[in-house]
Motif scaffolding. Structure first.
Motif, mmCIF file in Angstrom:
data_model
loop_
_atom_site.group_PDB
_atom_site.id
_atom_site.type_symbol
_atom_site.label_atom_id
_atom_site.label_comp_id
_atom_site.label_asym_id
_atom_site.label_seq_id
_atom_site.Cartn_x
_atom_site.Cartn_y
_atom_site.Cartn_z
ATOM 1 N N SER A 68 0.811 -1.221 0.000
ATOM 2 C CA SER A 68 0.000 0.000 0.000
ATOM 3 C C SER A 68 0.841 1.266 0.000
ATOM 4 O O SER A 68 0.294 2.363 -0.136
ATOM 5 C CB SER A 68 -0.929 0.005 1.224
ATOM 6 N N ARG A 69 2.166 1.145 0.118
ATOM 7 C CA ARG A 69 3.035 2.319 0.216
ATOM 8 C C ARG A 69 3.916 2.497 -1.021
ATOM 9 O O ARG A 69 4.787 3.385 -1.015
ATOM 10 C CB ARG A 69 3.947 2.215 1.449
ATOM 11 N N ARG A 98 -4.661 4.979 -0.669
ATOM 12 C CA ARG A 98 -3.504 5.247 -1.519
ATOM 13 C C ARG A 98 -3.698 6.548 -2.286
ATOM 14 O O ARG A 98 -2.772 7.358 -2.390
ATOM 15 C CB ARG A 98 -3.306 4.090 -2.516
#
Length: 241
Positions: A68-69, A98
């Motif tokens: 998710s990063r 996101r």
């Protein structure tokens, strides 16, 4: 979950990753690259040919949190065949989060496949999302539901050139590589990796490949950024020294 280093205390995956913003550290020629993998206590990267059985549900949560990063997630063809990926961020709420962070709705999934030998019926190709394949094959892929782009290299896929393409042509700032071992080794031996996330599971298997396959040019010193523990499983984040 306990944070052992630095600043010992209680924590969670969400707390640890909340301030982690790898997309703010891109290079001019390539994205910020992190590797993520799990291993047994004897250094094995698979159990019965797959990496999934090594880690726990907590390891899976760390993997999902890391995905998710990042702008993009990279895997090798062997990992794709063994794990048969689906959409890498499956939860709609995470995809919306996101976007609030300035990341694309779905990470771009990058597959390195010299022969274009991929399981085209896997959920990744039928559930939507975006996929880019680097290959040295001149074959044409079948029609799939996912948004698919094929980038061809002559002879073999050159990883430095591939990362340059991702940064310059696709605007990828941060790339998470999930392996397998040969892909990890190639990226590391070429000096293309900035940090790694390593889960050490309290298991022994005695067989299977290690997390890196192949000789590296020289030992590389690393700095431990954090070390977490839950139920005997260790989660380390390391940076190049």
């Amino acid at each position: 979950m306990r944070r052992l280093l630095p600043d010992p205390g209680e924590t969670s995956i969400e707390q640890q990753l909340d301030g982690y913003r790898p997309w703010e550290e891109p290079g001019e020629e390539r994205p910020h690259v992190a590797m993520n993998f799990a291993e047994t206590l004897d250094g094995r990267a698979t159990i019965e040919g797959r990496s999934g059985p090594i880690g726990s549900a907590t390891d899976t949560a760390m993997l999902v949190g890391l995905r998710s990063r990042f702008d993009a997630v990279m895997i090798g063809a062997g990992t794709m065949r063994a794990e048969r990926y689906g959409r890498v961020v499956a939860d709609q709420a995470r995809r919306e989060r996101r976007e609030r962070l300035g990341l694309p709705h779905d990470p771009l999934v990058v597959i390195v496949s010299g022969r274009l030998d991929l399981p085209w019926d896997a959920p990744l190709f039928s559930e939507g999302g975006r996929v880019l394949v680097f290959t040295a094959s001149d074959q044409e892929p079948p029609a799939v539901e996912a948004s698919l782009r094929v980038v061809r290299h002559e002879g073999r896929v050159e990883m430095a050139e591939a990362l340059r393409y991702l940064r310059r042509e696709r605007g990828i700032r941060a790339l998470l590589c999930e392996g397998g071992p040969r892909l990890h080794s190639e990226l590391w031996s070429l000096g293309l990796v900035d940090e790694l996330f390593l889960t050490v599971a309290p298991k022994l298997t005695g067989a299977g490949p290690s997390i890196l396959e192949g000789e590296l040019p020289a030992p590389t010193p690393l700095q431990l950024a954090w070390l977490l523990e839950q139920d005997g499983e260790l989660f380390g984040r390391y940076r190049r020294a």
